[in-house]
Design an enzyme around this catalytic site. Structure first.
Site, PDB file in Angstrom:
ATOM      1  N   LYS A   1       0.825  -1.214   0.000  1.00 36.28           N
ATOM      2  CA  LYS A   1       0.000   0.000   0.000  1.00 36.28           C
ATOM      3  C   LYS A   1       0.862   1.269   0.000  1.00 36.28           C
ATOM      4  O   LYS A   1       2.060   1.215   0.292  1.00 36.28           O
ATOM      5  CB  LYS A   1      -0.942  -0.038   1.216  1.00 36.28           C
ATOM      6  CG  LYS A   1      -1.980  -1.160   1.130  1.00 36.28           C
ATOM      7  CD  LYS A   1      -3.007  -1.026   2.254  1.00 36.28           C
ATOM      8  CE  LYS A   1      -4.078  -2.100   2.154  1.00 36.28           C
ATOM      9  NZ  LYS A   1      -5.109  -1.943   3.224  1.00 36.28           N
TER      10      LYS A   1
ATOM     11  N   GLU B   1      -9.871 -10.058  -7.724  1.00 35.41           N
ATOM     12  CA  GLU B   1      -8.808  -9.053  -7.556  1.00 35.41           C
ATOM     13  C   GLU B   1      -7.686  -9.252  -8.572  1.00 35.41           C
ATOM     14  O   GLU B   1      -7.166  -8.275  -9.125  1.00 35.41           O
ATOM     15  CB  GLU B   1      -8.282  -9.118  -6.116  1.00 35.41           C
ATOM     16  CG  GLU B   1      -9.345  -8.653  -5.126  1.00 35.41           C
ATOM     17  CD  GLU B   1      -8.956  -8.788  -3.668  1.00 35.41           C
ATOM     18  OE1 GLU B   1      -9.716  -8.310  -2.821  1.00 35.41           O
ATOM     19  OE2 GLU B   1      -7.886  -9.361  -3.368  1.00 35.41           O
TER      20      GLU B   1
ATOM     21  N   ASN C   1      -2.198   0.402   6.610  1.00 34.53           N
ATOM     22  CA  ASN C   1      -1.720  -0.842   7.217  1.00 34.53           C
ATOM     23  C   ASN C   1      -0.840  -1.687   6.277  1.00 34.53           C
ATOM     24  O   ASN C   1      -0.807  -2.908   6.373  1.00 34.53           O
ATOM     25  CB  ASN C   1      -2.893  -1.643   7.795  1.00 34.53           C
ATOM     26  CG  ASN C   1      -3.923  -2.002   6.745  1.00 34.53           C
ATOM     27  OD1 ASN C   1      -3.743  -1.691   5.572  1.00 34.53           O
ATOM     28  ND2 ASN C   1      -4.979  -2.665   7.153  1.00 34.53           N
TER      29      ASN C   1
ATOM     30  N   TYR D   1     -12.373  -1.737  -4.310  1.00 35.84           N
ATOM     31  CA  TYR D   1     -12.924  -1.889  -2.955  1.00 35.84           C
ATOM     32  C   TYR D   1     -14.456  -1.774  -2.935  1.00 35.84           C
ATOM     33  O   TYR D   1     -15.019  -1.423  -1.899  1.00 35.84           O
ATOM     34  CB  TYR D   1     -12.329  -0.832  -2.023  1.00 35.84           C
ATOM     35  CG  TYR D   1     -10.967  -1.197  -1.449  1.00 35.84           C
ATOM     36  CD1 TYR D   1     -10.786  -2.335  -0.653  1.00 35.84           C
ATOM     37  CD2 TYR D   1      -9.853  -0.393  -1.659  1.00 35.84           C
ATOM     38  CE1 TYR D   1      -9.552  -2.662  -0.111  1.00 35.84           C
ATOM     39  CE2 TYR D   1      -8.605  -0.710  -1.113  1.00 35.84           C
ATOM     40  CZ  TYR D   1      -8.470  -1.845  -0.339  1.00 35.84           C
ATOM     41  OH  TYR D   1      -7.248  -2.166   0.216  1.00 35.84           O
TER      42      TYR D   1
ATOM     43  N   HIS E   1      -2.185  -5.400   1.504  1.00 34.50           N
ATOM     44  CA  HIS E   1      -3.491  -6.030   1.257  1.00 34.50           C
ATOM     45  C   HIS E   1      -3.255  -7.491   0.911  1.00 34.50           C
ATOM     46  O   HIS E   1      -2.253  -7.827   0.273  1.00 34.50           O
ATOM     47  CB  HIS E   1      -4.192  -5.343   0.078  1.00 34.50           C
ATOM     48  CG  HIS E   1      -5.370  -6.115  -0.433  1.00 34.50           C
ATOM     49  ND1 HIS E   1      -6.623  -5.993   0.121  1.00 34.50           N
ATOM     50  CD2 HIS E   1      -5.480  -7.055  -1.409  1.00 34.50           C
ATOM     51  CE1 HIS E   1      -7.448  -6.827  -0.507  1.00 34.50           C
ATOM     52  NE2 HIS E   1      -6.775  -7.474  -1.442  1.00 34.50           N
TER      53      HIS E   1
END
Ligand code: GDP
Length: 138
Positions: A10, A127, A113, A50, A116
């Site tokens: 990320k 995905e 965070n 998302y 993913h």
């Protein structure tokens, strides 16, 4: 049997220079890299990725964050790849992540965070197909 999963380094982790260290963790855990690309994505691309979270209160912040800088997209393969990557990542909130996990080591907050990872076979298939063409998976 080998299984594929999808992962993203990320923007927070990329920005902080943690990409190489996260690759090392992924490599050490026995994953093969089947597909890899670095992209800066648009907010619309993040919203499409998302979409399952579109009703969540953090959807707007999350998609702004995910389109805030370069990311690295990965298709990873190994036996039990989906569950093993989730274990290696640690809990969504780094405050709850186990010692030794990627999020414990590299994540700053529940949103920023670091990584993913797909949570199930159907999500992994969606995905991977969202970001990669078949010929890019080697
Ligand atoms: P994951 O599967 O562990 O990545 O977690 P989820 O699928 O539940 O959420 C997707 C992503 O949305 C997370 O990795 C976080 O970046 C973000 N996120 C999840 N919960 C929250 C929250 O409560 N607040 C904010 N700001 N972001 C969240």
């Amino acid at each position: 049997m080998a299984q594929r999963t999808f992962s993203i380094i990320k923007p927070d982790a990329f920005r902080k220079g943690f990409t190489g260290a996260i690759f090392a963790e992924i490599d050490k855990a026995g994953f093969q890299i089947v597909g890899i690309k670095k992209l800066s994505i648009s907010k619309a691309q993040a919203q499409g990725f998302y979409y399952v979270h579109k009703e969540r209160p953090f959807f707007d912040d999350l998609t702004t964050f995910m389109s805030s800088g370069p990311i690295v997209l990965l298709v990873l393969e190994k036996e039990n790849a989906i569950a093993d990557l989730r274990k290696l990542m640690g809990a969504t909130n780094p405050a709850n992540a186990e010692e030794g996990t990627i999020r414990k080591k590299f994540a700053g907050s529940i949103q920023e965070n670091a990584i993913h990872g797909s949570d199930a076979e159907e999500t992994a298939a969606f995905e991977i197909g969202y970001w990669f063409a078949g010929y890019e998976l080697i």
